[in-house]
Structures are given as structure tokens and as C-alpha cells.
Enzyme design. Structure first.
Site, PDB file in Angstrom:
ATOM      1  N   ASP A  77      27.302  35.294  -9.630  1.00 57.50           N
ATOM      2  CA  ASP A  77      26.197  35.709 -10.488  1.00 57.50           C
ATOM      3  C   ASP A  77      24.865  35.578  -9.779  1.00 57.50           C
ATOM      4  OD1 ASP A  77      26.600  32.865 -10.595  1.00 57.50           O
ATOM      5  OD2 ASP A  77      25.188  32.754 -12.257  1.00 57.50           O
ATOM      6  N   GLU A 144      26.961  30.318 -12.208  1.00 59.40           N
ATOM      7  CA  GLU A 144      26.408  29.117 -11.579  1.00 59.40           C
ATOM      8  C   GLU A 144      24.973  28.882 -12.013  1.00 59.40           C
ATOM      9  OE1 GLU A 144      24.157  26.921  -8.401  1.00 59.40           O
ATOM     10  OE2 GLU A 144      23.898  28.974  -9.116  1.00 59.40           O
TER      11      GLU A 144
END
Length: 486
Positions: A77, A144
Site C-alpha cells: 500500500d 502498513e
């Protein structure tokens, strides 16, 4: 240099493909599908766990089957931030990149090199046929950036390797062996709104152009925080004059970014409007002088605004007092000499938004010492509780403690010396890495983190230093070639 000349080409080709795929935190479905299809189409053992983490396993090259298994890990991400005037949909649009001298950056948005470049390095190694390595497990975690929920949801046994190299660091030549734990603290004021007096003159103050940055790795750079600055001005004016009413306050987006801009709307007794404008100009000059090294492009505007309902006076005053009082920035420096004066504990006021009947505040606390993390969070909670707000802290994520006698650290350091003729810096980082969670689930796992140089991550100024990608690539390949036997 144009993009076709970027080296190593195998890495930048993968990065270009990744940047075609929308992958905001918590919305990584397209990236998960891409990685799954990629691994399976290359005939590699590919799995997706129930959280959405992806693992792709590659057998050792011939003759190196007895080497210990290495896990390469990055997160899929990216932080999604853009300039105010840029039309961009992070859930649909591809990142547009360009070369600026030795740097790769994006057109008005975050670049996604945090941690798309780590993913690209992994895919380039998986695709290669001429790299010497033992058994590999390439892991791509999701979400994350907004709480490490991918690593949090990973069950023991998903990874089976002996060594883990996290590719989510931002300073080439630095090997990270420790990271901070962190939590978010939320505060909420509830209030009523009142119709304004017709004698009030409404004004909108806006500040933009701050540098911002990562609330962990950049907290030691003493950059300006838009929330704290605007809060200071409101506190000063409410102490100086009676009758100022607050209608709006908006600043910040992400828990892990230092807010770069913000605005407020106030109603001022008409007889005071010129005083407030003059105070604004003086205050702007003073703050610019305070941050003349770190934030050189501040833009201040004060203009008239339409009248609107105002926040009840007692709540507004307590809210402004809390913004003035709440800790922000460095709280403590590490006492461990091996970590070289690194920030140990800090707090960042990350976002403030006023709604119809609520004021919502989000902040982020970090520490390498978990008891001091508890203390920092308690300090923030107490500040807002004293002001009459509800406040609470999340469970957060753990710190990653330095591993004495790490064989992987020794290998990484010696490989760096061999390649570049000098020793790398070995240190901790005042930011959250997934290694903290891995250290809980896999206590015997030997880990390090390194990567190419990035600057201004989590902002539209994010940039990747192109030459360092080749350096990290060469370093990583030498490490993989020299992993010890099982």
C-alpha cells in the site's frame, strides 16, 4: 536522464507497472490480484492469507539449495496525498512520474516509492534467471501505512525463512536494526452550535506551503506543524480579545504525516477585525522567522468569510487551550549509545476536523521504549481530558528491539564494505516497521531493514534518489549470494 535510462532497468520496469495499479491503504485489492496472478503466471508457489498478505516462493538457484531461507518483505500500500489543486483519484488513476535530475518524483501526488520500490525489487529478483540465491520467500503485506494491519493479521507459519530483509527504509547506506512502537490517540469534543451575533465579522485564516513529512522519521527535523501554529494564533487572539467565536478548524489528513496546511473560520466583533488582521500579519512574520530553515515557503491568507453557526464558546475555548497545551514533537532521546542519539519518544498532532456537533482530533505517539510510549499516550489523553474532551489510545504496534550478535547484520555490513569500501551506519529508526510485529510472531527471526534513499515521504514532494536504487540492488544481490548454509 529520461525514464528509459533508469538503472537497474529490471527494477524500474517493475516499479512503473506497480504505479499503474491503485493501491491506497485498505484498498489494495487490485494489487493483491496483480501479485497473485503474477506469481502464478511465473510458475511460482503463491499464497494469499486471509488478511490479504501475499507470499511468492522461489526455489534456490542450482547448487545453493542448502543456504538458509531469506524472506524479502515490503508493503504493497501507499500513502495517498496530493496538492490541493490537483485533480486525481487514488482509487482509479495511475501515478504519473517524471525524472528531476537524479530524482524520480510524481506530478502533484505522492510517488508511491514507499514502498512500491521495495515491491519492485522483490519482483525483479523473482523474475530473474541470472541471480545467485538460496531459497526465497517474497512477502508483500497490505495496509502498513494506516496501522500495520497486514502484519498484525499475519498468522505464525505464513513465513518460514531464517532471515528477513525488510525493504522499507529510506536512507541508502544505513542499516536499520530497531524501530519504534506506536499508537494513535483520538480526542473528541462534543458541542452545540449557536446562531452568530449580527455584530460579528467572519474571517477565514489559512496556512499552507509547509514541508510536512513523516511523523516518525522526520520528527527530529523540527518542521512546522500547521495545527499547532493555527492553534497558537487562536489561543493568542482569544486571550487578547473578548467575543471571538470559532466556527471551523480543519487541518491534516493522515496519522503518520506532519500536517502541511490548515484553516479556521472565526467570527470577530466588527470593531476588532482590523486588529486581528494586523495580529495575523505580525504572527506570520514571527513564525516564518522561527522556521526559516525548515519551512521556507509558508503561505498565509486572511480573508472575509460568510457568517455561519459558531461552536459554543466554552467548548471552543477549551479546544483552543488544548491545542496550545498538547505535546508535539520530540519528548525524549534514546539513552542507548548504540542508537546514536536517535529520538526515543515523540508525539505528532496529525489532524483536526470540526463537524456539526463534534471536533475530532487524531494524534500519533511513538517510542522505542514501550513504558514511555504508555506515558506519552497518557500525557496526550490527560491534556484533552482536562479540556473536557473524551480521549483514548489505540492498541498500536510493538517496538523492534536490536538483536545482539545478529548474524544477518554482520553479513549485511560486511557485504556493504566489500562493495563500497566503507562501513554502513547501523542504527534504529523512529518510525514503525513491520519488523516489530514480526519479532513478536517469529521471535527467532533475524532481521534487518534497508532501502534506497527517499525524501519527503507521505507528501506530494516524495522523491526517490535514482542512483541509490542501483546501490541497494547490488548490495542485496551480494547478500543473497553469501547467505550461510542451514
Amino acid at each position: 536522464m529520461n525514464k528509459s535510462e533508469l538503472k537497474p532497468s529490471v527494477v524500474f520496469e517493475q516499479f512503473a507497472k506497480i504505479n499503474q495499479i491503485p493501491r491506497p491503504s485498505k484498498h489494495e485489492e487490485q494489487m493483491i490480484a496483480y501479485l497473485k496472478n503474477w506469481g502464478e503466471s511465473h510458475g511460482l508457489d503463491t499464497q494469499v492469507d486471509e488478511t490479504g498478505n501475499v507470499i511468492i516462493r522461489k526455489p534456490a538457484t542450482k547448487g545453493l539449495e542448502n543456504l538458509k531461507t531469506v524472506i524479502l518483505q515490503s508493503h504493497m500500500d501507499m500513502v495517498c496525498d496530493k496538492l490541493v489543486d490537483v485533480d486525481f483519484d487514488f482509487e482509479k488513476d495511475a501515478i504519473k512520474t517524471y525524472v528531476d535530475g537524479e530524482w524520480l518524483t510524481a506530478e502533484g501526488t505522492t510517488l508511491g516509492a514507499d514502498d512500491g520500490i521495495g515491491c519492485a525489487i522483490e519482483l525483479a529478483i523473482l523474475e530473474s534467471n541470472d541471480i545467485e540465491h538460496g531459497p526465497l520467500e517474497c512477502v508483500f503485506t497490505r495496509d502498513e501505512e494506516t496501522g500495520l494491519s497486514g502484519a498484525e493479521g499475519m498468522k505464525p507459519g505464513f513465513m518460514t525463512g531464517d532471515y528477513l530483509i525488510n525493504l522499507d527504509s529510506e536512507d541508502e547506506g544505513e542499516i536499520f536494526v530497531s524501530c519504534a512502537g506506536g499508537r494513535n490517540t483520538t480526542a473528541k469534543f462534543t458541542m452545540q452550535r449557536e446562531q452568530p451575533s449580527p455584530t460579528l465579522f467572519f474571517m477565514r485564516g489559512q496556512l499552507k506551503g509547509l514541508v510536512g513529512g513523516h511523523s516518525g522519521d522526520d520528527i527530529n527535523k523540527k518542521r512546522a506543524n500547521a495545527i499547532k501554529i493555527l492553534g497558537r494564533f487562536l489561543y493568542q487572539e482569544m486571550k487578547r480579545y473578548e467575543g471571538i467565536r470559532l466556527a471551523q478548524f480543519h487541518s491534516g489528513k493522515l496519522h503518520n504525516a506532519i500536517p502541511r496546511d490548515g484553516s479556521f473560520v472565526i467570527g470577530v466583533p466588527s470593531s476588532l477585525k482590523e486588529n486581528v488582521k494586523a495580529d495575523w500579519n505580525v504572527f506570520a512574520s514571527q513564525v516564518e522567522d522561527e522556521f526559516h530553515v525548515t519551512d521556507t515557503t509558508m503561505v498565509w491568507t486572511m480573508e472575509s468569510a460568510d457568517a455561519e453557526p459558531v461552536i459554543e464558546a466554552s467548548v471552543a475555548l477549551n479546544f483552543v487551550r488544548a491545542l496550545q497545551a498538547v505535546d508535539n514533537g520530540i519528548y525524549a532521546i534514546c539513552q542507548d549509545e548504540a542508537l546514536g542519539g536517535m529520538v526515543e519518544t515523540s508525539s505528532n498532532i496529525a489532524s483536526v476536523h470540526t463537524e456539526a456537533t463534534e471536533i475530532n482530533i487524531l494524534s500519533s505517539q511513538r517510542s522505542n521504549v514501550m513504558s514511555n510510549l504508555d506515558n506519552m499516550c497518557a500525557t496526550i489523553v490527560a491534556t484533552f481530558e482536562l479540556a473536557g474532551a473524551q480521549a483514548w489510545s489505540s492498541d498500536g504496534y510493538p517496538a523492534w528491539k536490536m538483536r545482539p550478535g545478529s548474524k544477518l547484520t554482520e553479513l549485511v555490513v560486511e557485504s556493504y564494505k566489500t562493495l563500497f569500501g566503507k562501513a554502513p551506519i547501523v542504527r534504529g529508526i523512529h518510525a514503525g516497521l513491520e519488523c516489530g510485529l514480526f519479532s513478536e510472531r517469529y521471535p527467532s527471526l533475524d532481521m534487518v531493514s534497508f532501502g534506497p534513499t527517499l525524501r519527503y515521504v507521505h507528501t506530494p514532494d516524495e522523491r526517490l534518489h535514482i542512483p541509490t536504487v542501483q546501490m541497494v540492488w547490488d548490495h542485496l544481490l551480494l547478500v543473497l549470494k553469501n547467505v550461510p548454509q542451514k
